[in-house]
Write a protein that holds these residues in place. Structure first.
Motif, PDB file in Angstrom:
ATOM      1  N   LEU B  38       0.824  -1.189   0.000  1.00  0.00           N
ATOM      2  CA  LEU B  38       0.000   0.000   0.000  1.00  0.00           C
ATOM      3  C   LEU B  38       0.877   1.266   0.000  1.00  0.00           C
ATOM      4  O   LEU B  38       1.991   1.247   0.510  1.00  0.00           O
ATOM      5  N   PRO B  39       0.325   2.375  -0.531  1.00  0.00           N
ATOM      6  CA  PRO B  39       1.137   3.595  -0.627  1.00  0.00           C
ATOM      7  C   PRO B  39       1.598   4.067   0.744  1.00  0.00           C
ATOM      8  O   PRO B  39       0.839   4.013   1.712  1.00  0.00           O
ATOM      9  N   ARG B  40       2.851   4.493   0.839  1.00  0.00           N
ATOM     10  CA  ARG B  40       3.355   5.019   2.108  1.00  0.00           C
ATOM     11  C   ARG B  40       4.413   6.081   1.827  1.00  0.00           C
ATOM     12  O   ARG B  40       5.012   6.090   0.753  1.00  0.00           O
ATOM     13  N   PRO B  41       4.597   6.957   2.799  1.00  0.00           N
ATOM     14  CA  PRO B  41       5.395   8.155   2.532  1.00  0.00           C
ATOM     15  C   PRO B  41       6.884   7.988   2.776  1.00  0.00           C
ATOM     16  O   PRO B  41       7.592   8.981   2.901  1.00  0.00           O
ATOM     17  N   TYR B  42       7.379   6.775   2.816  1.00  0.00           N
ATOM     18  CA  TYR B  42       8.795   6.542   3.094  1.00  0.00           C
ATOM     19  C   TYR B  42       9.191   5.220   2.469  1.00  0.00           C
ATOM     20  O   TYR B  42       8.431   4.237   2.506  1.00  0.00           O
ATOM     21  N   CYS B  43      10.401   5.181   1.875  1.00  0.00           N
ATOM     22  CA  CYS B  43      10.916   3.949   1.284  1.00  0.00           C
ATOM     23  C   CYS B  43      11.991   3.383   2.200  1.00  0.00           C
ATOM     24  O   CYS B  43      13.069   3.962   2.328  1.00  0.00           O
ATOM     25  N   HIS B  44      11.712   2.249   2.837  1.00  0.00           N
ATOM     26  CA  HIS B  44      12.700   1.694   3.772  1.00  0.00           C
ATOM     27  C   HIS B  44      13.874   1.048   3.040  1.00  0.00           C
ATOM     28  O   HIS B  44      14.906   0.771   3.649  1.00  0.00           O
ATOM     29  N   ARG B  45      13.713   0.830   1.733  1.00  0.00           N
ATOM     30  CA  ARG B  45      14.823   0.221   0.984  1.00  0.00           C
ATOM     31  C   ARG B  45      15.964   1.218   0.824  1.00  0.00           C
ATOM     32  O   ARG B  45      17.127   0.863   0.979  1.00  0.00           O
ATOM     33  N   CYS B  46      15.618   2.475   0.490  1.00  0.00           N
ATOM     34  CA  CYS B  46      16.693   3.450   0.235  1.00  0.00           C
ATOM     35  C   CYS B  46      16.659   4.639   1.180  1.00  0.00           C
ATOM     36  O   CYS B  46      17.508   5.515   1.113  1.00  0.00           O
ATOM     37  N   GLY B  47      15.656   4.681   2.058  1.00  0.00           N
ATOM     38  CA  GLY B  47      15.622   5.755   3.045  1.00  0.00           C
ATOM     39  C   GLY B  47      15.081   7.072   2.523  1.00  0.00           C
ATOM     40  O   GLY B  47      15.292   8.118   3.134  1.00  0.00           O
ATOM     41  N   SER B  48      14.345   7.023   1.431  1.00  0.00           N
ATOM     42  CA  SER B  48      13.859   8.264   0.828  1.00  0.00           C
ATOM     43  C   SER B  48      12.435   8.599   1.262  1.00  0.00           C
ATOM     44  O   SER B  48      11.595   7.706   1.383  1.00  0.00           O
ATOM     45  N   PHE B  49      12.199   9.893   1.481  1.00  0.00           N
ATOM     46  CA  PHE B  49      10.834  10.379   1.680  1.00  0.00           C
ATOM     47  C   PHE B  49      10.243  10.910   0.377  1.00  0.00           C
ATOM     48  O   PHE B  49       9.123  11.417   0.375  1.00  0.00           O
ATOM     49  N   GLU B  50      11.005  10.833  -0.709  1.00  0.00           N
ATOM     50  CA  GLU B  50      10.508  11.292  -2.005  1.00  0.00           C
ATOM     51  C   GLU B  50       9.743  10.146  -2.642  1.00  0.00           C
ATOM     52  O   GLU B  50      10.332   9.199  -3.174  1.00  0.00           O
ATOM     53  N   VAL B  51       8.421  10.223  -2.572  1.00  0.00           N
ATOM     54  CA  VAL B  51       7.607   9.149  -3.133  1.00  0.00           C
ATOM     55  C   VAL B  51       6.634   9.738  -4.147  1.00  0.00           C
ATOM     56  O   VAL B  51       6.316  10.932  -4.106  1.00  0.00           O
ATOM     57  N   GLY B  52       6.199   8.892  -5.064  1.00  0.00           N
ATOM     58  CA  GLY B  52       5.276   9.364  -6.096  1.00  0.00           C
ATOM     59  C   GLY B  52       4.419   8.226  -6.606  1.00  0.00           C
ATOM     60  O   GLY B  52       4.158   7.258  -5.876  1.00  0.00           O
ATOM     61  N   TRP B  53       4.018   8.344  -7.843  1.00  0.00           N
ATOM     62  CA  TRP B  53       3.042   7.400  -8.386  1.00  0.00           C
ATOM     63  C   TRP B  53       3.516   6.874  -9.721  1.00  0.00           C
ATOM     64  O   TRP B  53       4.014   7.628 -10.556  1.00  0.00           O
TER      65      TRP B  53
END
Lengths: 394, 141
Positions: B38-53
């Motif tokens: 599900l969509p979430r505001p953080y990528c635990h793989r690379c540590g980025s808060f830059e998320v999109g679609w």
């Protein structure tokens, strides 16, 4: 070795009657069950110093403490969601006792969802500014009509049928096993209502492939248990039942959300119980083969199906044939839900499973399993959940 | 639409906004392109808060379904059917949809997306699903 192993015991159990309309408040029900559990243990309610709640319980720790005349609450906690709570409440209690935060911890569950109109009403979905949001993820499911818990379990059940050839008759074996034990339990809501396979199969559809008899009851009532140290347990009124091990677990890729989000996990047919089980058996130093009797959380029949697999009683995909083999019946290798479970005793969100687990090991069950020394109790998946191994204290 | 509207949540509203634009999207990390579903505001793989679609084809396969015969909310009249759809472009990514009545379904059948505006004062839409074969027999009236 796990530091909590056999360090604590359940020394008191209490329950109200179970009905569709108790005619009194959830607080009143919680107090009744708690007083019964403390009386059972021979413990002065004033001496309770810990309370661990279920997140869906209306009764606060302070309201209950005040009602019981508690002198000083030094530990309180909350866990869940909902049916995932009961064994986790005991886990928190063990942690509190072992760490010295508290000595005598009460774990209550009071519920009046039957008289409130059922779970859908109780959850009050779709109010105000739309469904879900604020991290709940319900907005991705509820607008599509995925509201009733039955529908999520139904979609999982249909996929299990597709993947493994599971049948309605095999799910029916689970419903019938629970009902048979309720028929032997005068306190069960379904005590006087026998169920056969034809009646099961003819049950009206609720959310296909699940029908009426695949779904748990709705109930008013309360249960409570008291946890203390093994040392203090020796001075209590009843034979102590040892908490040999208890575990919570999520596993990887749990997903946010509560129930519906199981459908978007990598493998919706394997639940956190797999990881809870691995940890539980390691902590207990026991395995599924040593279990004499099990109280398996049963909000719906497929909930039991998948847990039989995930806790290692049979291989993945073989839950249906295992259930239909007679193994889960009273004379089988793994008698389950010996008071009737959520399906046929009462829906106290699984705290009734904890109470019945203790009764089995005290020899007080209405369906006593001969020589039972090891009882598995599980709480509700598919959210991150909990389970424990109870044994007769030495 | 009839039924219950989705709350406007900053982490998931992009799904409904894209649907209003006729697109099916899944969350993704803007840095490493990991799918966030599900969509979430953080990528635990690379540590980025830059998320999109990520826009994907509006095509999928039926993973499972259930026909609801006992509705627990007046906004949804029974019977209706909830479908669980696995996306062709992103195997393992599943979405749910709602179909009126009791359609004839088979796990694995091909489905195509349809967009149902939320209407009212909102600007979003729900992604719904129709059979890919023979649209004349589509279950939506």
């Amino acid at each position: 070795m796990w530091p909590g192993r056999d360090r604590c015991a359940i020394v008191g159990i209490g329950a109200t009657e179970f009905s569709r309309d108790a005619g009194r408040s959830e607080l009143r029900l919680a107090i009744e069950a708690s007083v019964a559990a403390l009386t059972d243990a021979g413990i002065d309610p004033a001496a309770v110093d810990g309370i661990v709640r279920c997140d869906m319980d209306a009764v606060s720790h302070v309201a209950l403490a005040e009602a019981l005349g508690v002198r000083n609450l030094t530990y309180w906690g909350v866990t869940g969601p909902g049916g995932a709570a009961p064994c986790a409440q005991v886990a928190h209690a063990v942690a509190a006792v072992v760490s010295g935060e508290a000595t005598t911890v009460l774990c209550p569950r009071s519920i009046a969802w039957a008289s409130a109109g059922g779970l859908g009403s109780a959850m009050g979905r779709g109010a105000g500014g739309g469904a879900g949001g604020r991290g709940s993820y319900e907005e991705l499911f509820v607008p599509y009509g995925l509201l009733a818990p039955a529908s999520t379990y139904a979609a999982v059940a249909r996929r299990h049928m597709h993947a493994f050839g599971t049948t309605r008759e095999q799910l029916g074996a689970i419903a019938l096993a629970c009902r048979a034990r309720a028929n032997a339990n005068p306190a069960a809501q379904m005590h006087e209502r026998p169920l056969d396979l034809d009646t099961y199969l003819a049950g009206r559809p609720i959310s296909t492939p699940l029908g009426l008899f695949d779904c748990c009851l709705v109930s008013d009532g309360a249960c409570a248990v008291v946890v203390t140290s093994a040392e203090r347990a020796a001075d209590c009124a009843q034979p102590a039942v040892s908490i040999t091990a208890v575990a919570q677990g999520s596993g990887p890729g749990i997903q946010g959300g509560m129930l519906s989000s199981v459908l978007v996990r990598d493998d919706p047919l394997t639940w956190p119980c797999r990881w809870v089980g691995e940890e539980l058996w390691r902590r207990a130093g026991l395995g599924p083969a040593e279990v004499d009797v099990a109280q398996i959380y049963d909000c719906f029949t497929p909930t039991v199906l998948i847990q039989l697999e995930d806790y290692g009683f049979c291989a993945k995909g073989e839950g249906g044939p295992f259930a239909a083999s007679g193994a889960i019946g009273f004379d089988g290798s793994l008698p389950i839900n010996t008071a009737g479970g959520n399906l046929s005793e009462a829906y106290i969100h699984g705290m009734n499973h904890v109470v019945e687990g203790v009764r089995q090991l005290r020899g007080e069950s209405t369906s006593p399993v001969p020589g039972a020394e090891v009882c598995l109790v599980t709480s509700g998946p598919p959210p991150a959940t909990s389970a424990m191994v109870l044994t007769r204290a030495a | 639409m009839s039924g219950i509207r989705p709350a406007r949540d900053p982490d998931t509203w992009g799904v409904f906004a894209a649907a209003a634009d006729g697109r099916v999207v899944v969350g993704e990390c803007s840095s490493c392109r990991a799918v966030l579903h599900l969509p979430r505001p953080y990528c635990h793989r690379c540590g980025s808060f830059e998320v999109g679609w990520r826009t994907v084809a509006g095509r999928g396969r039926l993973w499972s379904w259930t026909t609801v015969h006992q509705s627990i909310h007046p906004a949804f009249e029974a019977p209706y059917t909830v479908v669980v759809v696995e996306l062709d472009d992103e195997p393992g990514v599943r979405l749910v949809g709602r179909v009126p009545g009791e359609p004839d379904l088979e796990i694995g059948m091909a489905l195509v997306a349809r967009f149902e505006p939320l209407g009212g004062d909102g600007d979003g839409a729900l992604v719904q699903w129709d059979p890919a074969e023979d649209r004349r027999n589509a279950w939506v009236s």
